[in-house]
Design an enzyme around this catalytic site. Structure first.
Site, PDB file in Angstrom:
ATOM      1  N   ASP A   2      14.393 -59.049  35.406  1.00  0.00           N
ATOM      2  CA  ASP A   2      14.262 -57.712  34.804  1.00  0.00           C
ATOM      3  C   ASP A   2      15.661 -57.231  34.414  1.00  0.00           C
ATOM      4  O   ASP A   2      16.623 -57.529  35.108  1.00  0.00           O
ATOM      5  CB  ASP A   2      13.686 -56.738  35.827  1.00  0.00           C
ATOM      6  CG  ASP A   2      12.294 -57.104  36.304  1.00  0.00           C
ATOM      7  OD1 ASP A   2      11.723 -58.101  35.823  1.00  0.00           O
ATOM      8  OD2 ASP A   2      11.772 -56.415  37.200  1.00  0.00           O
ATOM      9  N   ASP A  16       7.407 -58.623  42.918  1.00  0.00           N
ATOM     10  CA  ASP A  16       6.588 -59.131  41.820  1.00  0.00           C
ATOM     11  C   ASP A  16       7.201 -60.370  41.164  1.00  0.00           C
ATOM     12  O   ASP A  16       6.621 -60.931  40.246  1.00  0.00           O
ATOM     13  CB  ASP A  16       6.326 -58.030  40.776  1.00  0.00           C
ATOM     14  CG  ASP A  16       7.586 -57.341  40.289  1.00  0.00           C
ATOM     15  OD1 ASP A  16       8.567 -57.263  41.047  1.00  0.00           O
ATOM     16  OD2 ASP A  16       7.597 -56.873  39.129  1.00  0.00           O
ATOM     17  N   HIS A  24       6.041 -58.599  31.410  1.00  0.00           N
ATOM     18  CA  HIS A  24       6.406 -57.672  32.482  1.00  0.00           C
ATOM     19  C   HIS A  24       5.991 -56.240  32.122  1.00  0.00           C
ATOM     20  O   HIS A  24       6.757 -55.288  32.254  1.00  0.00           O
ATOM     21  CB  HIS A  24       7.926 -57.730  32.748  1.00  0.00           C
ATOM     22  CG  HIS A  24       8.307 -57.178  34.098  1.00  0.00           C
ATOM     23  ND1 HIS A  24       8.757 -55.893  34.275  1.00  0.00           N
ATOM     24  CD2 HIS A  24       8.302 -57.737  35.324  1.00  0.00           C
ATOM     25  CE1 HIS A  24       9.026 -55.694  35.557  1.00  0.00           C
ATOM     26  NE2 HIS A  24       8.754 -56.792  36.216  1.00  0.00           N
TER      27      HIS A  24
END
Lengths: 313, 313
Positions: B212, B66, B270
């Site tokens: 992330d 992603d 996100h």
């Protein structure tokens, strides 16, 4: 149940505001086959309300990005959604290396097996067979290793003539074998030929996918008599030289292949982004092969039992 | 010219009907930097009327799909559109192998150079500097090699005090050096200190991108005092354990980092696909750090000259 074809993408090379790169879903028997998987295919599935569950076969024609860049994303989503069923991927052998590398470096731990079937760009090859279909690949002439695919319904069971079955008092336990074509031996030893007890099943319908390819009459033998032929049609006739140069086809050439192959129906797609309106491509093809349609995003084509009659919605 | 941030994607893991995977464009000075490039990013560029020409820098935080599955498609489109300018790609070293393999097996012949800068997941590292910005990467704690990015405007020229320049009859040919901070020697040998001739330039604005990552106060030192902090916010507080388990953060945790770092403004993104509505995530973050906004698709954030004042549209 009639096989159905769902079109998810119709653009060549790059996505445009309106069109997406190549991908199709063929529902046949109890199976769903995806053919090509350009970038964004998983979003197209969502858009058209199609599920990725149940897609157990994915065929990739070649490694130009507009035909496979969406595959790893789809695999990733299948994994995140807890897929356990084996996924059969059919494509050029290098595809396996690319997927393996992306899976490894992304730290993906798949809970399902990927069974990989390398295609052969040199000759027609049988790939696999199951209860629903038989899959064959055949060579296409493009700038890199590229194959088309032929999907044919698996051999169907013969229809029992129930009047005959009852008159001869044939036990139900023999029906399965008789449907498969076996004869039956009466208690008195007389053999009843299968043709007396059954009638022919519906013909096995077939779908051929040809993208990307230069105009190549050698394709005809591979797709002879298919019910539906998908053939790329990147350009129109006035760009025939350009089509040749880049190993693509024009609408007229796609239609010529359909005509030579005596296909039931022709779908054209993989349109160059230069065409805002596709009606002229359709007209050009229909002049040679009237039973042609545009394989545009969101279109669904049904292969009806009457082998060459089609509805699209 | 104020730096601007364009949000192209806000979803985690998989695309949803409404949301797309991570990607942002930062316009700073005369440059455009793309940060992360999930599947479908090139279509998002088209949707929001942004051009891929002029994007000379692409930063990839890590190799979960992603965040990078859209990169090869974008490179392919750049190539098809005739790009000639060098493309600087910053990301985990394995990214280069993946791109090389896809370029090779796709038979792509790029007419532009890809200059690759491997990131280091172990410590903060200077990546590159040009007239518009300085780029640094710093470690994030995620399940695989992952870095954040800090982009700071390059040192600006000092402002000339034109009254002083005229009074001292300083020739125009010296202006450039004086703007850079040099002193000037008068014909009689007297040295004029730079501070007498100039005033301070606007402060150099900065943007930090953290996606992330698990909640990690060590991030604070890397992003101390940035004008805008983007921090992932995959979950809400009631999923804090889950966030930890998957090395992600909650909205509250993102806000805590922003508060500790004395950031000017916080953008969160996100988002897990479980959240249909994002207002609760925003509320949760604002309770800790009021100057927070949702980094949703299509949003544009402007870093104004008054360093911590922001407009978004």
């Amino acid at each position: 149940l009639n096989p159905e074809i769902y079109i998810l993408g119709s653009s060549s090379a790059t996505p445009t505001r309106e069109r997406h790169p190549s991908s199709q879903i063929l529902k046949i028997g109890s199976e769903k086959i995806m053919i090509d998987c350009g970038e964004g295919t998983q979003s197209q599935l969502i858009k058209y309300g199609l599920r990725h569950t149940g897609i157990d076969y994915i065929c990739i024609s070649h490694l130009h990005g507009d035909h496979y860049f969406g595959l790893i994303g789809l695999i990733s989503t299948m994994s995140l959604m807890g897929r356990k069923e084996t996924l059969h991927i059919i494509g050029p052998p290098q595809l396996k290396h690319i997927l393996d590398l992306q899976i490894m470096h992304g730290g993906m731990t798949l809970k399902f097996e990927i069974r990989f079937y390398p295609t052969n760009p040199a000759r027609q090859e049988f790939i696999l067979r199951n209860q629903s279909f038989e899959l064959t690949s055949f060579p296409l002439k493009h700038r890199i290793h590229c194959t088309g695919f032929l999907v044919r319904e698996s051999k169907k069971e013969r229809h029992l003539n129930m009047e005959v079955m009852q008159a001869l008092e044939i036990p139900v336990s023999y029906f399965k074998a008789i449907k498969k074509g076996e004869n039956y031996t009466l208690p008195d030893g007389e053999e009843v030929p299968n043709e007396r007890m059954t009638t022919d099943p519906e013909p096995c319908r077939s779908y051929a996918y040809c993208s990307d390819t230069i105009f190549d009459p050698e394709i005809v033998e591979y797709v002879q008599g298919v019910n539906i032929l998908y053939h790329e049609s990147t350009y129109m006739k006035n760009n025939e030289e350009r089509a040749s140069l880049y190993f693509h086809s024009t609408a007229e050439q796609a239609a010529t292949i359909a005509k030579m192959a005596k296909a039931g129906h022709l779908l054209i797609g993989h349109f160059s982004s230069r065409y805002d309106h596709l009606a002229p491509l359709l007209e050009e093809a229909r002049e040679v092969f009237p039973n042609t349609d545009l394989a545009e995003e969101g279109e669904k084509f049904v292969m009806s039992t009457a082998s060459q009659v089609l509805v699209h919605s």
